[in-house]
Design an enzyme around this catalytic site. Structure first.
Site, mmCIF file in Angstrom:
data_model
loop_
_atom_site.group_PDB
_atom_site.id
_atom_site.type_symbol
_atom_site.label_atom_id
_atom_site.label_comp_id
_atom_site.label_asym_id
_atom_site.label_seq_id
_atom_site.Cartn_x
_atom_site.Cartn_y
_atom_site.Cartn_z
ATOM 1 N N SER A 299 0.918 -0.801 -0.325
ATOM 2 C CA SER A 299 0.169 0.410 -0.094
ATOM 3 C C SER A 299 0.974 1.404 -0.205
ATOM 4 C CB SER A 299 -0.744 0.247 0.968
ATOM 5 O OG SER A 299 0.313 0.515 2.338
ATOM 6 N N ASP A 300 0.572 2.232 -0.382
ATOM 7 C CA ASP A 300 0.872 3.935 0.252
ATOM 8 C C ASP A 300 1.132 3.979 1.401
ATOM 9 O OD1 ASP A 300 2.436 5.911 -0.243
ATOM 10 O OD2 ASP A 300 1.051 6.841 -1.960
ATOM 11 N N CYS A 301 1.145 4.463 2.550
ATOM 12 C CA CYS A 301 2.023 4.597 2.930
ATOM 13 C C CYS A 301 0.203 5.474 4.114
ATOM 14 C CB CYS A 301 3.213 5.775 3.319
ATOM 15 S SG CYS A 301 4.589 4.903 3.310
ATOM 16 N N ALA A 303 -2.291 4.178 2.965
ATOM 17 C CA ALA A 303 -2.793 3.529 2.146
ATOM 18 C C ALA A 303 -4.580 3.125 2.883
ATOM 19 C CB ALA A 303 -2.916 3.594 0.863
#
Length: 776
Positions: A299-301, A303
């Site tokens: 995931s993006d941070c 997310a």
């Protein structure tokens, strides 16, 4: 003489960065040490077994709490198995960097810095895939060097950023290869192959051992950060199936299928209502199913947390955990899965099988990196030392990349190159003239060297006068009178203006396409006062509306230098004084200020009858400051089509379909690989350097359908290939392109299916055009 002085300065800085006698360092973290007798008991330590079997063995030995602990980017060690802690988050966008709250890379030991290449948008302007590959090779090698020095907690790097630079206001557009999916896809393949240790053609046998791991991001349709109160965390990108198939997805498909990337990052935003990290159609059915992705998905941070906290898509934290794990995500950047997976398991919203699947993907990548084969310094890539980081050859490549990316936008009356005569009086004015950090752009680590444009220019004109001109790039206060007084008393003026990270960056989009504050006032006042036409240099990532300068006869030359990296100051000076012939070409359209009336949230690529102008050179119908692909040189080039192996291509479809224009068409999916491989032709173009200076020149080939752009559904034109050629003055050379019907002449219909239409197409290079007929 000036060039020699500049090169001596360059080499002095380079050679004094690296310690010639590195101090002893600890062994890099790894598992399965041969000196440990328990190692022989673990199947995951056996290199004769498959990666998948070894990964499954590790996972089978973990307790449920240990399993959950591994689902986040800062994965703790498992001492009882000899498995060290691992940091999944490291950055290497245009050089190894120590970015982030818990960076996987540290420059606190033998290695103090790493080569900082130009920001990606400028590197893309070279239109040179092999250069991109060589840069990524160096980044991967330096990453190993840092790891072997014991200064890294991981070898998974969250780059490249291959989102389409759709809107000129996007703060992160600087990180991307530009607005064209063909260029962006080619960049993705070159970067991934270089970083991971593959060959340029992708045919090297890696034996499952990666030099470093690349991660293509942000999957998908992510290109808004923070604009007029709308953030990437809650933005729901409404994207048509046609635009997804034709614009947003192709770079990721190339990254996976041809680049063989070992990582993907799912984005913050929702696409058509579904969070990217919670979309099984995106992560599992498309990436793993259709494209055969083999790697991990992060995931993006934070997310995962926003799926519940900000978007309200999930009703509970446990639902958010279930959504992403069942969709196919493997690791969470952040701590959300560490906090809520246990309760999601207890509530039977996820199963241990879901967790095991994710962990097998994660440990497989660590095994492929050679981190479960004993001491990495005694294995493949183990001979890469701290001395390989910031090496002179790597510094030379950074300089080459900056030289080949910088774009000459205007050069009236051949004002450039400037005279090298020491007697020439020169003034350098502007807030970007003497700031080394601005050259780097974002996601940059400490560079090996630091030479500002002013320092480099003074390598040619020792007594060049300098004035900052503005209090900062924002230029709320401009010292116009002082700058004008200086300009009146010298023969030549170079203004170095533009943007920096206070104006465009992650989590910060622009609302304006003009130069900030009083920059325009300063530029026009100095130009009016100067004895001769001035040179304007723009250091920035995104485009700016400089129509006022383009149309001003007192501004003779305009240079776009992007964010050119640690060697950018030297490269810029070499171009200004003629020691290098510029050849870069814009990888994005430069729009006028009026484009700010278009909502940044409108994801449509195509123009519409309601007045929506469309986006990028393929669909935009409106005025332009500079076109995609624009770029001048100190010489001139001509093009002539030489041959076309076939000027009519037959698709041999027994039952062609007909579209709304009554044009017969064929579905690419029904043609099959064999038919697509057959429906190809080769075309050669003779390029002649008709000027007086040698140069490296990117040749761009476009294609358009005879009905292109008529109703807004077809592109005005589409880039189908690009190759660079180096020619001496008066020399001719030949470049060959292969044109495939399925790959280059297809377009997406309204339901996102790729089709090839019958009719006449035109291949174009510069002003030369060649017809090609397709019969269905």
């Amino acid at each position: 003489m000036a060039k020699q002085i500049l090169l001596l300065l360059f080499l002095f800085i380079v050679l004094h960065v690296v310690d010639p006698a590195p101090t002893p360092h600890s062994s890099p973290p790894h598992a399965c040490d041969a000196s440990n007798p328990t190692t022989k008991l673990f199947q995951f330590c056996r290199t004769d077994l498959s990666v998948n079997r070894r990964a499954r063995d590790i996972v089978s030995r973990l307790t449920i709490d240990e399993k959950i602990s591994q689902l986040v980017n800062s994965a703790p060690g498992i001492p009882r198995l000899g498995v060290p802690a691992y940091q999944w988050w490291s950055e290497a966008l245009h050089g190894v960097a120590d970015v982030g709250p818990t960076p996987g890379i540290r420059f606190n030991g033998t290695v103090k810095a790493a080569t900082s290449f130009p920001q990606v948008i400028l590197t893309a302007a070279s239109f040179d895939s092999y250069l991109w590959f060589r840069i990524a090779q160096v980044i991967g090698k330096e990453a190993r060097g840092v790891y072997n020095a014991g200064q890294a907690k991981g070898m998974t790097f969250w780059a490249p950023n291959i989102n389409i630079f759709r809107d000129p206001r996007w703060g992160r557009g600087q990180e991307t290869p530009g607005e064209d999916p063909t260029v962006t896809g080619a960049y993705a393949v070159a970067y991934v192959r270089g970083l991971q240790g593959d060959s340029f053609d992708g045919k090297k046998t890696l034996s499952g051992h990666l030099q470093a791991s690349a991660c293509c991001k942000h999957f998908t349709a992510y290109d808004l950060d923070r604009w007029k109160g709308i953030t990437r965390y809650v933005f729901n990108a409404q994207v048509s199936l046609a635009d997804l198939a034709e614009t947003y997805q192709p770079p990721f498909k190339k990254c996976v299928e041809e680049g063989k990337a070992s990582g993907i990052m799912c984005a913050y935003n929702r696409v058509n209502g579904i969070p990217s990290c919670a979309d099984p159609n995106l992560l599992t059915r498309t990436a793993r199913g259709l494209w055969h992705f083999n790697g991990y998905i992060t995931s993006d941070c934070d997310a995962v947390s926003i799926i519940y906290d900000d978007q309200g898509y999930a009703k509970t934290p446990e639902d958010a955990v279930a959504d992403v794990l069942k969709a196919g995500m493997d690791v969470n950047c952040g701590s959300y899965l560490q906090k809520h997976t246990k309760s999601a398991l207890q509530q039977k919203k996820v199963s241990e099988t879901d967790i095991n699947r994710a962990l097998i993907n994660l440990f497989s990548v660590r095994i492929r990196l050679g981190l479960f084969n004993g001491d990495p310094t005694k294995l493949t890539y183990g001979n890469i030392s701290p001395n390989d980081v910031c090496s002179p050859s790597h510094q030379a490549l950074a300089l080459e990349a900056a030289r080949n990316g910088i774009v000459l936008l205007k050069n009236a009356l051949k004002l450039l190159p400037l005279s090298k005569r020491s007697s020439v009086s020169l003034a350098v004015i502007g807030p970007n003239a003497h700031v080394a950090k601005t050259l780097l752009g974002n996601y940059a680590g400490p560079p090996c060297k630091s030479v500002t444009p002013l320092d480099a220019i003074r390598g040619y004109v020792k007594n060049a006068v300098y004035h900052k001109g503005c209090d900062s790039v924002a230029c709320s206060n401009a010292a116009v009178e002082q700058a004008v007084a200086i300009a009146r008393n010298v023969e030549r003026v170079v203004l170095i203006m533009g943007l920096d990270q206070t104006q465009e960056k992650e989590d910060f989009d622009r609302v304006d396409l003009s130069l900030p504050g009083k920059q325009r006032e300063l530029i026009t006042s100095v130009a009016k006062a100067a004895k001769k036409p001035i040179v304007l240099v723009l250091i920035c990532g995104g485009p700016v509306d400089i129509s006022f300068a383009k149309d001003n006869d007192k501004i003779g030359s305009i240079v776009w230098a992007g964010y050119p990296g640690e060697a950018g100051g030297v490269a810029l000076a070499e171009i200004l004084f003629g020691d290098h012939n510029p050849g870069g070409r814009l990888p994005v359209t430069w729009y006028p200020q009026s484009f700010v009336n278009v909502k940044m949230t409108d994801m449509r690529m195509r123009s519409s009858s309601s007045g929506y102008p469309g986006r990028t050179y393929r669909f935009y119908k409106g005025p332009k400051v500079f076109e995609f692909g624009h770029g001048l040189s100190y010489t001139t080039y001509s093009y002539q089509f030489k041959t076309l192996s076939q000027n009519t291509l037959y698709l041999n479809q027994s039952k062609p379909q007909t579209n709304s224009d009554s044009l017969p068409y064929a579905l690419v999916s029904e043609m099959g690989r064999e038919s697509c491989d057959t429906a190809k032709t080769k075309v050669s173009v003779v390029v002649e350097n008709q000027g007086e200076m040698a140069g490296k020149h990117p040749v761009l080939m476009f294609v358009r359908h005879e009905k292109g752009g008529e109703d807004g559904t077809r592109a005005e034109k589409q880039l189908v290939g690009f190759k660079s050629i180096v020619l001496s003055n008066g020399e001719k050379g030949e470049v060959e392109f292969e044109i495939g019907v399925c790959e280059h002449l297809s377009r997406a219909n309204e339901v996102g299916v790729m089709v090839v239409e019958e009719g006449k197409y035109f291949l174009t290079v510069g002003d030369s055009e060649l017809p090609l007929t397709v019969n269905v």
